[in-house]
Every structure is written in C-alpha cells, then in structure tokens.
Design a protein around this motif. Structure first.
Motif, PDB file in Angstrom:
ATOM      1  N   CYS A  98       0.845  -1.202   0.000  1.00 54.52           N
ATOM      2  CA  CYS A  98       0.000   0.000   0.000  1.00 54.52           C
ATOM      3  C   CYS A  98       0.876   1.246   0.000  1.00 54.52           C
ATOM      4  O   CYS A  98       2.076   1.175   0.278  1.00 54.52           O
ATOM      5  CB  CYS A  98      -0.889   0.036   1.242  1.00 54.52           C
ATOM      6  SG  CYS A  98      -2.106  -1.281   1.384  1.00 54.52           S
ATOM      7  N   LEU A  99       0.274   2.370  -0.300  1.00 52.22           N
ATOM      8  CA  LEU A  99       0.945   3.645  -0.102  1.00 52.22           C
ATOM      9  C   LEU A  99       1.059   3.875   1.399  1.00 52.22           C
ATOM     10  O   LEU A  99       0.057   3.880   2.117  1.00 52.22           O
ATOM     11  CB  LEU A  99       0.134   4.775  -0.732  1.00 52.22           C
ATOM     12  CG  LEU A  99       0.588   6.199  -0.407  1.00 52.22           C
ATOM     13  CD1 LEU A  99       1.919   6.504  -1.071  1.00 52.22           C
ATOM     14  CD2 LEU A  99      -0.463   7.215  -0.826  1.00 52.22           C
ATOM     15  N   ALA A 100       2.281   4.045   1.895  1.00 51.59           N
ATOM     16  CA  ALA A 100       2.514   4.311   3.317  1.00 51.59           C
ATOM     17  C   ALA A 100       3.018   5.739   3.470  1.00 51.59           C
ATOM     18  O   ALA A 100       3.624   6.303   2.547  1.00 51.59           O
ATOM     19  CB  ALA A 100       3.530   3.329   3.888  1.00 51.59           C
ATOM     20  N   PHE A 101       2.777   6.332   4.638  1.00 46.37           N
ATOM     21  CA  PHE A 101       3.142   7.733   4.811  1.00 46.37           C
ATOM     22  C   PHE A 101       3.372   8.075   6.269  1.00 46.37           C
ATOM     23  O   PHE A 101       2.945   7.363   7.180  1.00 46.37           O
ATOM     24  CB  PHE A 101       2.053   8.643   4.239  1.00 46.37           C
ATOM     25  CG  PHE A 101       0.664   8.224   4.610  1.00 46.37           C
ATOM     26  CD1 PHE A 101       0.118   8.540   5.831  1.00 46.37           C
ATOM     27  CD2 PHE A 101      -0.092   7.471   3.727  1.00 46.37           C
ATOM     28  CE1 PHE A 101      -1.160   8.142   6.179  1.00 46.37           C
ATOM     29  CE2 PHE A 101      -1.380   7.056   4.055  1.00 46.37           C
ATOM     30  CZ  PHE A 101      -1.912   7.397   5.283  1.00 46.37           C
ATOM     31  N   LEU A 102       4.092   9.180   6.475  1.00 48.23           N
ATOM     32  CA  LEU A 102       4.310   9.777   7.789  1.00 48.23           C
ATOM     33  C   LEU A 102       3.713  11.176   7.776  1.00 48.23           C
ATOM     34  O   LEU A 102       3.969  11.953   6.853  1.00 48.23           O
ATOM     35  CB  LEU A 102       5.804   9.893   8.106  1.00 48.23           C
ATOM     36  CG  LEU A 102       6.558   8.652   8.551  1.00 48.23           C
ATOM     37  CD1 LEU A 102       8.052   8.963   8.608  1.00 48.23           C
ATOM     38  CD2 LEU A 102       6.064   8.172   9.906  1.00 48.23           C
ATOM     39  N   CYS A 103       2.915  11.493   8.793  1.00 47.47           N
ATOM     40  CA  CYS A 103       2.295  12.818   8.887  1.00 47.47           C
ATOM     41  C   CYS A 103       2.545  13.424  10.258  1.00 47.47           C
ATOM     42  O   CYS A 103       2.696  12.695  11.247  1.00 47.47           O
ATOM     43  CB  CYS A 103       0.787  12.727   8.639  1.00 47.47           C
ATOM     44  SG  CYS A 103       0.348  12.212   6.971  1.00 47.47           S
ATOM     45  N   VAL A 104       2.560  14.743  10.309  1.00 40.82           N
ATOM     46  CA  VAL A 104       2.736  15.460  11.570  1.00 40.82           C
ATOM     47  C   VAL A 104       1.656  16.529  11.686  1.00 40.82           C
ATOM     48  O   VAL A 104       1.087  16.975  10.691  1.00 40.82           O
ATOM     49  CB  VAL A 104       4.130  16.119  11.678  1.00 40.82           C
ATOM     50  CG1 VAL A 104       5.217  15.068  11.653  1.00 40.82           C
ATOM     51  CG2 VAL A 104       4.332  17.134  10.553  1.00 40.82           C
TER      52      VAL A 104
END
Length: 247
Positions: A98-104
């Motif tokens: 899957c598309l994985a991501f880091l967010c803040v």
C-alpha cells in the motif's frame, strides 16, 4: 514600501506554489495563480533567486533551488525520530503493498505529509497521494493526530463526500474511539473508494510525534487486521527505540 511581514508572506506564498504537480512556473502563470501583479512578483522571484531558494531555468521560468535541500537536511537532522520512522514506513509499504506515509500536526489543525513510500504497491493511485497538506478531519492520520492531541473538529471543516465528519458531536465520539483503540480509520471520507489507517509514533514520555499510516481501497478494509498489525508493529518498534514504554 511593503512591510517585512508582507514580504515574508509573499515569499512563502511563492515557494508554496511549487509541488509535485507544479515543479516549474512561468512568471505570467504564477502571477495568475497567486493573484499578484507581474511587476511585484518579478521582484519577489529575483530576490528568491538571489538567496538560492529559486533558480531561473529559462525566459520567465523558475524552479526550486538547491538551497532548499540544505534546509531540509538540517530539519530532518534535528528530528531524531525521523530516520527510524522513515525506515519503518518503507517496511510497511513493502509488507502491505500500500501507499505508506508519515504525517505530523503543524499548529492547531494543519496536517502535513512529510514522507511517503510506494515500495511494493500493487494497486492504483489513491486520492491525495501527492498532497503535502491533508484535510485533518477526513484522513486517518489527521484524525489520529487531532484526537490524541485533544483537538476539536476544525472550524468550517468542509464535507468532501457524504461520509466526511462535519458534526462536532460525531467527531467527539470518533475521537474517544481513537483514544481507546489507539488507531484511526477512514472510509470514503476524503474520496469515495479510498480508505486509510493510521497509528501513532511516540517519544519517551508518550507524546505523539507523528502518524504512520497507509492508504488503501475502501473494499480492502475488510482485511484491515493485517495492515493494521503491520502498522502497529512498525510504529511500536520505533517508539520503543525512542524510549517509549507502554503503561
């Protein structure tokens, strides 16, 4: 003469106009995009080129400059959690396809996607996969970060679909569930057909540093246990490395 604050605001607006879909701007096009006279904008562009934040690549055409890489390197170097969290994100992307991501969470309710990975993905593109700023109330990462920070539903939160939460009481119930379950989920809330899952990355004292998440087709949520387990294992490993110990 323009004030220092207005000059800075103008420079920020210019730099923010560049993204994955707009890696290059012509003076005339950028003037229309920002609603700024070409004469004023030309002065701003020349000043930014003088600092190295922009470069001129042809007649009236501009791109981001290499100086930004130095600034981004300094930023990432100041965040001890970023490198292990980024590596965890890559593992999740490969393991879940899957598309994985880091967010803040930036400020009160602005959610920024600071990294993403498509390693191993075998599905079609998903909504917002190139966006830097995400709608806090319609994405799993946004909901997670807002809920765990004790934030209310953002004022004037727009409905993107019929499933987008825009009611304060509904948000309070969702926030309570996120706090209890330790993860957030969305289904068809930003775009019909797109779902997302997110879990927290914590520092030693338990403060949430970032959200680690994945986007997937809504129909794939039926098998959410596997990607959720992958996310939790990866985020907990990073949090443990950073000194967090669950109570």
């Amino acid at each position: 003469m323009a004030s220092s604050s207005s000059l800075l605001s103008g420079a920020v607006d210019v730099l923010s106009a560049f993204d994955a879909d707009h890696t290059e701007w012509r003076l005339s096009d950028l003037s229309r995009q920002l609603g700024v006279p070409t004469s004023t904008l030309h002065e701003q562009l020349l000043a930014l080129c003088g600092t190295g934040l922009l470069v001129r690549v042809g007649r009236g055409r501009y791109r981001l400059g290499w100086r930004l890489l130095k600034l981004s390197s300094a930023l990432y170097g100041s965040l001890p959690w970023y490198a292990p969290a980024h590596a965890a994100m890559e593992r999740v992307a490969r393991g879940t396809h899957c598309l994985a991501f880091l967010c803040v969470l930036d400020g009160e309710d602005r959610v920024l996607c600071v990294a993403r990975s498509v390693q191993g993905r075998d599905g079609p593109p998903v909504a917002g996969e190139l966006d830097f700023e995400l709608p806090a109330h319609a994405t799993a990462s946004g909901k997670l970060l807002l809920a765990l920070a004790g934030r209310p539903l953002p004022a004037g939160a727009p409905p993107f679909t019929a499933h987008t939460v825009t009611d304060g009481r509904a948000w309070e119930a969702q926030a309570a569930a996120i706090g209890r379950d330790g993860y957030a989920v969305t289904a068809d809330e930003w775009a019909v057909g797109t779902a997302s899952l997110a879990v927290p990355v914590r520092e030693a004292g338990g403060r949430v540093l970032a959200a680690l998440g994945v986007s997937l087709p809504t129909q794939a949520l039926r098998g959410r246990d596997a990607p959720l387990r992958s996310l939790r294992d990866a985020a907990d490993a990073v949090s443990w490395e950073l000194g967090w110990r669950p109570e």
